[in-house]
Design an enzyme around this catalytic site. Sequence first.
Site, PDB file in Angstrom:
ATOM      1  N   ASP A 111      -7.756  10.584  12.109  1.00 39.42           N
ATOM      2  CA  ASP A 111      -7.970  10.130  10.730  1.00 39.42           C
ATOM      3  C   ASP A 111      -8.712   8.796  10.728  1.00 39.42           C
ATOM      4  O   ASP A 111      -8.311   7.840  10.067  1.00 39.42           O
ATOM      5  CB  ASP A 111      -6.645  10.024   9.987  1.00 39.42           C
ATOM      6  CG  ASP A 111      -6.819   9.997   8.468  1.00 39.42           C
ATOM      7  OD1 ASP A 111      -7.903  10.396   7.993  1.00 39.42           O
ATOM      8  OD2 ASP A 111      -5.888   9.586   7.766  1.00 39.42           O
TER       9      ASP A 111
ATOM     10  N   GLY B 129       0.103   9.446   0.303  1.00 39.83           N
ATOM     11  CA  GLY B 129       0.719  10.588  -0.325  1.00 39.83           C
ATOM     12  C   GLY B 129       2.178  10.764   0.031  1.00 39.83           C
ATOM     13  O   GLY B 129       2.973  11.217  -0.798  1.00 39.83           O
ATOM     14  N   MET B 130       2.579  10.414   1.252  1.00 39.02           N
ATOM     15  CA  MET B 130       3.944  10.657   1.686  1.00 39.02           C
ATOM     16  C   MET B 130       4.589   9.427   2.296  1.00 39.02           C
ATOM     17  O   MET B 130       5.581   9.542   3.018  1.00 39.02           O
ATOM     18  CB  MET B 130       3.967  11.812   2.702  1.00 39.02           C
ATOM     19  CG  MET B 130       3.462  13.132   2.142  1.00 39.02           C
ATOM     20  SD  MET B 130       4.321  13.683   0.661  1.00 39.02           S
ATOM     21  CE  MET B 130       5.916  14.074   1.350  1.00 39.02           C
TER      22      MET B 130
ATOM     23  N   GLY C 227       0.841  -1.201   0.000  1.00 44.45           N
ATOM     24  CA  GLY C 227       0.000   0.000   0.000  1.00 44.45           C
ATOM     25  C   GLY C 227       0.865   1.235   0.000  1.00 44.45           C
ATOM     26  O   GLY C 227       2.072   1.187   0.241  1.00 44.45           O
ATOM     27  N   GLU C 228       0.224   2.369  -0.318  1.00 50.25           N
ATOM     28  CA  GLU C 228       0.950   3.619  -0.276  1.00 50.25           C
ATOM     29  C   GLU C 228      -0.010   4.776  -0.084  1.00 50.25           C
ATOM     30  O   GLU C 228      -1.202   4.687  -0.386  1.00 50.25           O
ATOM     31  CB  GLU C 228       1.772   3.835  -1.542  1.00 50.25           C
ATOM     32  CG  GLU C 228       0.961   4.128  -2.793  1.00 50.25           C
ATOM     33  CD  GLU C 228       1.869   4.449  -3.973  1.00 50.25           C
ATOM     34  OE1 GLU C 228       1.839   5.586  -4.443  1.00 50.25           O
ATOM     35  OE2 GLU C 228       2.603   3.545  -4.403  1.00 50.25           O
TER      36      GLU C 228
END
Length: 503
Positions: free
Chosen positions: A139, A27-28, A24-25
């Site tokens: 979040d 934005g940073m 997974g990835e």
Amino acid sequence: MNATVLLTSVDINIPGYRILRPIGEGGMASVFLAVQESLDREVALKVMSPALAANPEFASRFLTEGKITARLQHPNLVTVHDIGSHGSVYYLAAEYIPGGTLKERITEGGLDVGHILDIAGDIASGLDFAHQKGFVHRDVKPGNVLFRNDGRVVLADFGIAKAMDGSNSSTVAGASIGTPDYMSPEQARGEPVDGRSDLYSLGTVLYEMLVGTPPYQAADAFTVALMHVTHPVPELPEPYAWLQPLINGLMAKDPAQRFNTGAAFVEALNKLVANAPPGAIGQATSARKPTGNRHAGATQQRTRISARDAKARPAWVLPVAGVGGAFVAAVLAWWALSPEKPAAPVQAAAPATQPAAASPAPAEGPLPEGFQLPQPVGAEVDQDLEAMLNAGDKLLENGIRPGGNLGRGLDRPADNSALGYYRKVLALDPENARARAGVAAIAAFYRRFSYQACDRGRWVQCRLLVARGLEIAPDDEYLRQLQDAALSGEAGGTPSLPPPPAG
């Protein structure tokens, strides 16, 4: 430029870990399935983008708060095993949970009401524990909810946003962290938050599990966040109307009108379940593929938060870490400037008590002995201007390109944003063309989106976006024209707009 691209320029062969594959990835950061060789166990290895190294305070905050977060041992929270750095890369190793995310299960369908309430109870359990310890997630969303093999859910990325906070103060107003679809009104306004903000986000997740979509939807993230501030609490469709008190108690616009703890929410949940309409618990949600009632009655058996501890815990606990990390400041911090009053709150099923005194924030503490700050990618130690320009350019590209994190990191926080880095460069080199072009691009961003908001008749949103643009370019005549139009529109007029901005 995404995290994987950024990581290709550095060595991610972290000693003690054997990386197997990416899983997974964001934005940073990128997440890899890896083996922690000392214990021969699989872990989820989160590798932060090297661009974060441009913030000199990042290492201290990341390591100090990462260690604190690792103390949160609870069945419904992902366990952090290790945190550190190697070369120009920061990494965090957490337990690997292979059961997929709640986001995937919502998309696939098949959840019934009993299972949904179990999931909400598990999330609330993890939040309740963390809030007692003084931590706020900020979040909570379906993508951060994972499933163990036994069906229990766990909340991931707890405290990672706080660990990336580059500020020195423990509570910083004026910037927000989170995902617009799920953020609380106080997050959208960039105000300090406590545990009740997480409970609001839980309400949005519960609504999405039942209905199939987040509670507020619009074409852009700006409008979505504004809707969290100004729109009334959403109403569930008729088949789930008996659960409306839970949504009211979680998503009240005023934090004081929400459930004050996760335990208070589950107590209300249990009371509703005890008096549920016949067949309601096993009912498959209409937005999903039908399945058997394999979870019917599950909530009575599996909801794990007990009211027995409710009296022993404070009403709510302030976060020990501030908001506004250098590279994770959310797209909508400017709503903190809005003088608009939020919509009248819907009364919660369990009114909150007055907040208790906040627990003291933990000390920062020194960096580990022998720890060295990694150098920014593409910049030598003595190339300060180049390092700041690199950081500004990366944030600018991420914040304005199609498919990127629209608006994120452009001008908030003041010092650690694209605008902040360009201004630092211009203070040293006033004629630097690259920095001047970057500032102009940010101003153009606000001209474009201000016009779009005004053109759609979203006058409040237009005015707030114009205010952000005028902070960058106070003499911009185009923004002044849009400001006049927005004020006229708010007053009930029908103003004419200038032509769309070039580009």
